[in-house]
Scaffold this active site. Structure first.
Site, PDB file in Angstrom:
ATOM      1  CB  SER A  87      14.257  -8.336  21.376  1.00 27.14           C
ATOM      2  OG  SER A  87      14.072  -9.265  22.406  1.00 27.14           O
ATOM      3  CG  HIS A 144      16.411 -13.233  20.150  1.00 27.97           C
ATOM      4  ND1 HIS A 144      15.044 -13.019  20.140  1.00 27.97           N
ATOM      5  CD2 HIS A 144      16.941 -12.158  20.785  1.00 27.97           C
ATOM      6  CE1 HIS A 144      14.771 -11.885  20.744  1.00 27.97           C
ATOM      7  NE2 HIS A 144      15.905 -11.335  21.141  1.00 27.97           N
ATOM      8  CG  ASP A 165      13.806 -15.887  19.051  1.00 24.35           C
ATOM      9  OD1 ASP A 165      14.341 -16.073  20.163  1.00 24.35           O
ATOM     10  OD2 ASP A 165      13.575 -14.754  18.589  1.00 24.35           O
TER      11      ASP A 165
END
Length: 688
Positions: free
Chosen positions: A537, A657, A622
């Site tokens: 991320s 995610h 995501d």
């Protein structure tokens, strides 16, 4: 090792899109990948997956070995430590061969018959992805509210089930998020609704048994930089409605016994001022950063909540960060960070007497567990370190005695004395001392050739947890040193540490990571040829930035769901992480921030040069880092890089995610990543 010449890497089409702002033109050849309805997009992602699987085919035996090794360390049939609330004990358990948890309770004692509340495995049947969001039992313990996401989009469907007859209520509520609260009438609930950009922008109240279409809007937040959440104090006295951006807070409160009344504003939002409140007796306690960069603690009477009535409880301190508080009937738990480490102290609210909770290791993590009871002198917390498995303790806040309720079992035997954990310190060019948590097997020598796996994050003020994972044992057993760089932008050393790694100081995050890598090399822990790095991320942004700056320093890189197209993402307010991100990175509509962000944004700074071996992952669903960011980055790297090193993009076509759901599939993804690292570092399958 270079890619097999028989494998032809996918070459994405170039369709130039001119993006202009502040008179500056950026040409994005892969902007078209944002259109998921375009069959060329899914074809490209699937081609990259096929290529990744083909390149990694020689490691399939290794992947299987790593998967089985990690799985063999997990106690597949296991039980959580029961949590007592009133006359019930709540817990979850897992069973061998089942990917998800089973949630249960017993009434009166742990010897009572088990009542299964929900079995996630049954709910997940026929689904490629499953995630349980809300799990909240009503105050009278007769109704369960729970929510599920079955594609990784983090858009949860909310359900209610009567625990007396185990029949469902007729209504379901779509597009909900993670926060939820029961009023004390056992009929009224409050929940968050998300907009098209996955922003929790509304709080609604719902009456059980009624249609969601009749739900009452309690609060609508028009500012795209604010997220909403709802919760309840441990005292069960108040429902708290929180409005928050990255740097500003606003709280409303409601008597939990009067859910039809109107929420009251505690203190109006002031840009740059954060606060949160909790309740005890006739007072509210307030943690705030107003004139206190590391936060301070105030309190005021519930009947006199205006700011002029606030009284100081704990003053601001330059060297200690007040992380938060937790309130019980007779005790105040104070959470702090000092010298990069978390700590806690307990204050008796009546006498004012304090005591510290002591922790034995040089680097560690701990966090408060589930403590639903207000009238108790027991604090449950979990302690862990790089060598100590997660250990659940019940701590007597009066006698300071602690009882170990459970240490996570590492199946197959685990002797922590065979490993060593340390806190090292690297010095940045400006003199800042950067902590590095490190763990390795006792027989490791600082010979300059050890394989080393370095990770970091460094954003949002998030302190990287120094915690044990049995999944790291395949690394440590093969002589790999594991290290965490606690770089600026994180919250390890207080608020200044965070603020010195955001906005126009963001590059400190990247140079700190590079400094840590250089330090580990200089101190003979490893060498560039033996150094692998990983981040996900915003940690994926870190990976992209450091390999643009110092590609020569690293042998292999794993970038999980990387946030790499910074300007194009945060300037698009139709995306979940856009306006709210302006208070982390800066608003690119301001030329000063535009120029600065452009100077480090990984996608915008890919050049014609040699890069390390690189594995990039993405999730098609995501909602936080859209699949096209890692996809576009991969395509641009393929276009420009001058080396013969491996570049792989692996997209989970049914997840979000967090990657695959379920403990088995997530381990398989990790085994794939480890196999990539092992192959690139030349670690043989039999080495252990």
């Amino acid at each position: 090792m270079s890619p097999n010449p028989n494998f032809i890497s996918p070459i994405a089409k170039k369709k130039p899109e001119i993006l202009e702002l502040h008179g500056d033109k950026r040409i994005d050849n892969y902007f078209w990948m944002r259109d998921i309805e375009n069959p060329e997009v899914t074809a490209y992602l699937e081609a990259e997956n096929d290529y990744a699987n083909a390149v990694m085919k020689p490691t399939e035996v290794l992947q299987t070995q790593l998967y089985e090794e990690m799985l063999s360390r997990i106690k597949e049939t296991d039980l959580s430590v029961p949590i007592r609330k009133d006359d019930y004990y709540y817990y979850s358990r897992t069973e061998e061969g089942k990917a998800y948890a089973i949630h249960c309770r017993k009434k009166g004692s742990l010897d009572a018959p088990e009542e299964v509340l929900i079995d996630e495995n049954q709910l997940a049947e026929g689904e490629d992805f499953f995630s349980l969001g809300i799990f909240a039992v009503s105050p009278n313990h007769q109704i369960l509210a729970y929510s599920v996401d079955t594609n990784g989009s983090e858009r949860y469907q909310l359900y209610f089930v009567n625990l007396v007859d185990h029949k469902f209520y007729p209504e379901t509520i779509p597009d909900t998020y993670y926060s939820f609260a029961w009023a004390n009438d056992n009929r009224t609930v409050f929940y968050t609704k998300i907009d098209d950009a996955n922003r929790p922008f509304q709080i609604l109240s719902h009456q059980l048994g009624s249609s969601a279409e009749t739900d009452i809007l309690i609060h609508h937040e028009p500012d795209n930089s604010y997220f909403l959440s709802i919760g309840k104090t441990r005292s069960d006295a108040y429902i708290l409605l929180n409005c928050g951006s990255q740097i500003t807070s606003e709280v409303y409160y409601l008597d939990a016994n009067q859910p039809q009344e109107t929420f009251k504003l505690f203190h109006p939002r002031i840009h740059g001022i954060e606060y949160e409140i909790d309740h005890h007796g006739d007072c509210f306690y307030i943690v705030t950063n107003e004139d206190a960069i590391n936060f301070k603690l105030m309190k005021t009477l519930v009947s006199k909540s205006a700011k002029e009535n606030w009284q100081l409880v704990i003053p601001h301190r330059e060297d200690v960060m007040l992380s938060g508080i937790s309130i019980f009937a007779n005790h105040l738990v104070i959470y702090e960070r000092k010298f990069g480490l978390p700590r806690a102290r307990i204050q008796n609210i009546t006498t004012g007497v304090e005591n510290d909770i002591q922790f034995p290791e040089p680097t560690y993590a701990f966090f408060e567990g589930a403590n639903p009871e207000f009238h108790t002198n027991i604090l449950r917390f979990t302690y862990t370190s790089l060598i100590t498995p997660a250990s659940v303790f019940d701590y007597n806040m009066d006698t300071q005695e602690r009882e170990l309720k459970k240490e996570t079992e590492v199946v197959g035997g685990y002797d922590k004395t065979q490993y060593r954990s340390e806190m090292l310190t690297a010095t940045a060019e400006d003199g800042s001392q950067i902590p590095i948590s490190i763990v390795y097997k006792q027989n490791i020598q600082k010979n300059g050739i050890n394989p080393l796996f370095l990770t970091g994050y460094g954003s949002y003020g998030y302190p990287y947890p120094v915690s044990f994972s049995s999944s790291n044992l395949p690394l440590l057993e093969r002589g790999i040193v594991y290290a965490i760089a606690h770089i600026r932008g994180g919250g390890e050393i207080g608020r200044k540490w965070y603020e010195n790694g955001k906005f126009l100081n963001k590059k400190n995050t990247f140079t700190d990571f590079i400094t840590c890598a250089e330090y580990l090399i200089e101190q003979n822990w490893t060498s560039p040829q033996n150094l692998a790095i990983s981040g996900g991320s915003a940690g994926g942004l870190l990976m992209g930035a450091v390999i643009n700056m110092r590609p020569d320093l690293f042998q292999a890189v794993v970038a999980d769901v990387p946030f790499v197209d910074v300007i194009s993402t945060i300037i698009d307010t139709s995306l979940p992480l856009s306006a709210i991100e302006w208070e982390e990175w800066g608003n690119p509509n301001d030329k000063i921030y535009y120029d600065y962000i452009k100077s480090y944004s990984p996608y915008d700074n890919v050049e014609a040069k040699a890069y390390p071996h690189l594995l990039i992952t993405a999730g098609l669903n995501d909602p936080r880092v859209k699949y096209w960011e890692p996809a576009k980055w991969t395509a641009k790297l393929r276009e420009l890089k001058t080396d013969n090193n491996i570049l792989l993009l692996k997209t989970n076509m049914g997840a979000g995610h967090g990657g695959a759901s379920g403990r088995y599939e997530s381990l398989k993804e990790l085994a794939f990543e480890y196999a990539f690292v092992f192959q690139r570092l030349g670690i043989e399958i039999g080495e252990q």
